[in-house]
Design an enzyme around this catalytic site. Structure first.
Site, PDB file in Angstrom:
ATOM      1  CD  GLU B  65       3.674   4.381   4.742  1.00 27.78           C
ATOM      2  OE1 GLU B  65       4.470   3.530   5.057  1.00 27.78           O
ATOM      3  OE2 GLU B  65       3.133   4.110   3.741  1.00 27.78           O
ATOM      4  CG  HIS B 134      -7.051   2.610   2.713  1.00 27.70           C
ATOM      5  ND1 HIS B 134      -7.091   1.531   3.426  1.00 27.70           N
ATOM      6  CD2 HIS B 134      -6.099   2.557   2.043  1.00 27.70           C
ATOM      7  CE1 HIS B 134      -5.951   0.596   2.926  1.00 27.70           C
ATOM      8  NE2 HIS B 134      -5.341   1.459   2.053  1.00 27.70           N
TER       9      HIS B 134
END
Lengths: 340, 333
Positions: B65, B134
């Site tokens: 990322e 999440h």
């Protein structure tokens, strides 16, 4: 602590003699001139700081002049660089206007970043210097994106991405080299290895002798060179630049050198001995290059000194002029944050 | 807003359509992220795009990322218009150095001599049983960083118009897509259109109190307003749509009219964006019209839990909004 802890097994040594014949005289002159300008710029920066004329910090690259000059000497004018907080050398080697650069260092409105960036963030976008980042390793992922744009646009340009030895322990380094390698991006990763991440010698923070060994993890060429030998740096980076330009992807070049000064203005050098510093001063890259040029009868002693003194005068002039420039105004700062 | 006779598509399809239309229009626009190609994205947003645009512009990446964010930042610095998809907004924690220290800063730090035209698409929010790592809504982190814009659409129409505007914007734009909104259907014109980033919208008019809500809280607030209408309480729902830049005027106008305001969001209350909205209202001309203290209804100060009951209890639901709004409507009367 002695210099014995410097265990790097330099793979490439100088191909000086051949290169001295191959390279045009103007190129060799350019190299020496730029190295001298960097040295005098750094000394002037330190002097201005000591006299209380500089607001912020600075990271001097005295002793590392051969790395930035030897690598940038391989580039075409349209090629790009992205670099780091110890970035005066790269900026000068990439052809920055010295007065504009000094103005930025002094925080002036006419500086490269209009006084918003300072020593750590000098960028000259139109000159192909995509900027210096002050977060260790932070420029490396950005380099991936610049190189990706070059590849997607089918450009022939290449990018040199500079970072220090400490940055190679950052996750961003590993993510980026893997990505750039996977996509065969036109970038050369250059480690300005001055052997210390602030106070930490490389031998205390990694279990390998040469940073270039890390290239093997990404399936790219890796090479460690004597970073105080401008021609050795040139030769190694030239090969990597040709590799990148021909679409074969990135390389990792580890240029082993030494910073004579502390990490920044607050450094009291508690982590290394005066003997070690003196030993590396004896390996001065500028004195060494002059000697090589003179011994190979490329230049006379007076010619190298003329180049040296011209550089000194250029820096003196830049510093004098830059000090007369206006301060930026604090009005309207918010309007500069976002592009229209 | 939209006209009658407009076909209906989902929020997810609206996001996809915005990307497809901009990519057809401008070769410099490309999508980059984990599994955006063959897989079609973790939520299926980019499904089918690989076939039309190929692997160079629908670019699958390693699970990296930081490097993804750097790749988008660097390409944007070169003038391209990358759309970066992060699989879950939570994973922006790994991208943050590139987004906060590079993308957001470079223009100002380099004296205005560059711009970073990129979009960060981030599926956000709870409600899917994905637990603490999440499910986050991290907008408050990013609105506090000068140089980034933050957008949080609540409808398919807004998603398309705001995403096209975000892609054409010359700055880094964080585009929050709530996972529970992906299946929401609504009218969306087929042709490309933009919604200016600094434009709040009154989603429902009412005279008794104002609810300021964005993202998933807008449909919840609208449902709550419907229930309160049955009790004779007329609620006005205002959706800022973009949190930064913020259209303050529309909010101030509404609160000046109703004299009461409930601010609601899913992210935890402490340090949340609702505090900023409250300060904007309290510091404006609307202050003189307030008949009751400004009220906030935010997520509780806990990580999002896994268990369904706990998860729902952690963020405001329709009934919570109804209760808070009812109380506010009666306060001091």
């Amino acid at each position: 602590m002695t210099a014995q802890k410097t265990k790097a097994n330099i793979v490439a040594t100088s191909g000086s003699h051949r290169l001295l014949k191959e390279l045009p005289h103007a190129k060799l002159t350019w190299m020496l001139q730029r190295m001298c300008e960097i040295r005098y710029f750094e000394e002037k920066a330190e002097d201005l700081y000591m006299r209380g004329l500089v607001h912020g910090t600075m990271h001097l690259s005295i002793g590392q002049e051969a790395t930035s000059v030897g690598s940038i000497a391989t580039l075409r004018p349209e090629d790009l660089i992205i670099h780091h907080h110890r970035g005066h050398g790269h900026t000068i080697a990439k052809g920055a206007d010295l007065t504009t650069m000094m103005a930025e260092f002094l925080g002036k409105e006419t500086g490269y970043c209009r006084g918003r960036g300072g020593s750590m963030h000098i960028a000259d976008i139109s000159g192909g210097n995509m900027g210096a980042t002050g977060v260790v390793g932070g420029g490396i992922p950005t380099a991936v994106g610049i190189a990706l744009a070059l590849q997607m646009r089918r450009s022939e340009q290449v990018l040199l991405s500079y970072f220090g030895d400490g940055a190679t322990n950052e996750g961003e380094f590993h993510e980026s080299l893997n990505m750039a390698s996977t996509w065969k991006l036109p970038v050369v990763f250059i480690c300005d290895n001055n052997q210390y991440g602030m106070s930490m010698h490389v031998s205390r923070v990694m279990n390998i002798a040469n940073i270039s060994e890390r290239a093997a993890s990404y399936g790219i060429p890796g090479q460690s060179v004597d970073g105080n030998d401008v021609l050795a740096v040139y030769e190694a980076v030239l090969g990597a630049v040709e590799h990148a330009r021909s679409g074969k992807g990135p390389s990792l070049i580890d240029c082993v050198s030494y910073r004579w000064r502390g990490h920044s203005k607050s450094d009291r050098n508690l982590y290394r001995t005066q003997e070690e510093i003196e030993e590396w001063k004896r390996k001065c890259p500028i004195r060494r290059f002059k000697k090589v040029l003179i011994e190979a009868v490329v230049m006379t002693d007076s010619e190298t000194e003329a180049i040296d003194q011209t550089a000194k005068a250029t820096i003196e002039h830049a510093a004098e002029v830059a000090q007369t420039f206006p301060e930026p105004s604090p009005e309207h700062m918010e309007e500069e944050v976002y592009a229209l | 807003m939209n006209t009658n006779h407009t076909r209906e598509i989902t929020y997810l399809e609206a996001v996809r359509e915005a990307m497809i239309q901009e990519m057809r229009l401008n070769k410099e626009v490309f999508l980059i992220g984990e599994d955006v190609g063959t897989y079609g994205g973790a939520f299926g947003v980019s499904k089918g795009m690989l076939e039309e645009f190929g692997p160079e512009r629908i670019r699958d990446t390693p699970i990296s990322e930081a490097a993804i964010a750097g790749a988008a930042t660097g390409a944007a610095l070169m003038g391209m218009r990358p759309v970066m998809e992060v699989m879950f907004m939570d994973f922006l924690t790994i991208s943050t150095n590139q987004l906060v220290n590079q993308a957001a800063k470079m223009r100002f730090m380099f004296g205005g001599k560059c711009s970073i035209p990129m979009v960060i698409r981030a599926p956000s929010g709870s409600g899917t049983g994905a637990a603490a790592q999440h499910s986050q809504s991290l907008e408050a982190w990013f609105v506090n960083v000068p140089g980034i814009k933050v957008v949080a659409p609540s409808s398919p129409y807004d998603a398309k118009g705001l995403l096209i505007a975000a892609i054409r914007d010359n700055n880094p734009v964080l585009f929050m897509e709530h996972k529970l909104l992906y299946r929401l259907k609504g009218p969306v014109p087929e042709e490309p259109y933009t919604i200016p980033l600094q434009s709040a919208e009154v989603k429902r008019e009412g005279r008794d109190l104002t609810i300021v809500a964005y993202s998933i809280m807008v449909p919840r607030a609208l449902e709550a307003a419907e229930k309160l209408a049955a009790e004779g309480i007329e609620v006005e729902v205002v959706d800022p749509r973009s949190l930064k830049p913020l259209d303050k005027e529309t909010i101030i106008r509404s609160v000046s009219k109703t004299g009461r305001v409930l601010i609601t969001h899913e992210a935890p209350g402490t340090g949340g964006y609702g505090g900023e909205l409250a300060a904007v209202i309290a510091g404006s001309a609307a202050f003189d019209y307030l008949d009751a203290p400004i009220r906030r209804l935010a997520g509780r100060d806990v990580p999002i839990p896994y268990n369904r009951t706990l998860e729902q209890a952690a963020v405001p639901q329709v009934e919570d909004i109804v209760a808070a709004a009812r109380e506010l409507a009666q306060e001091g009367r």
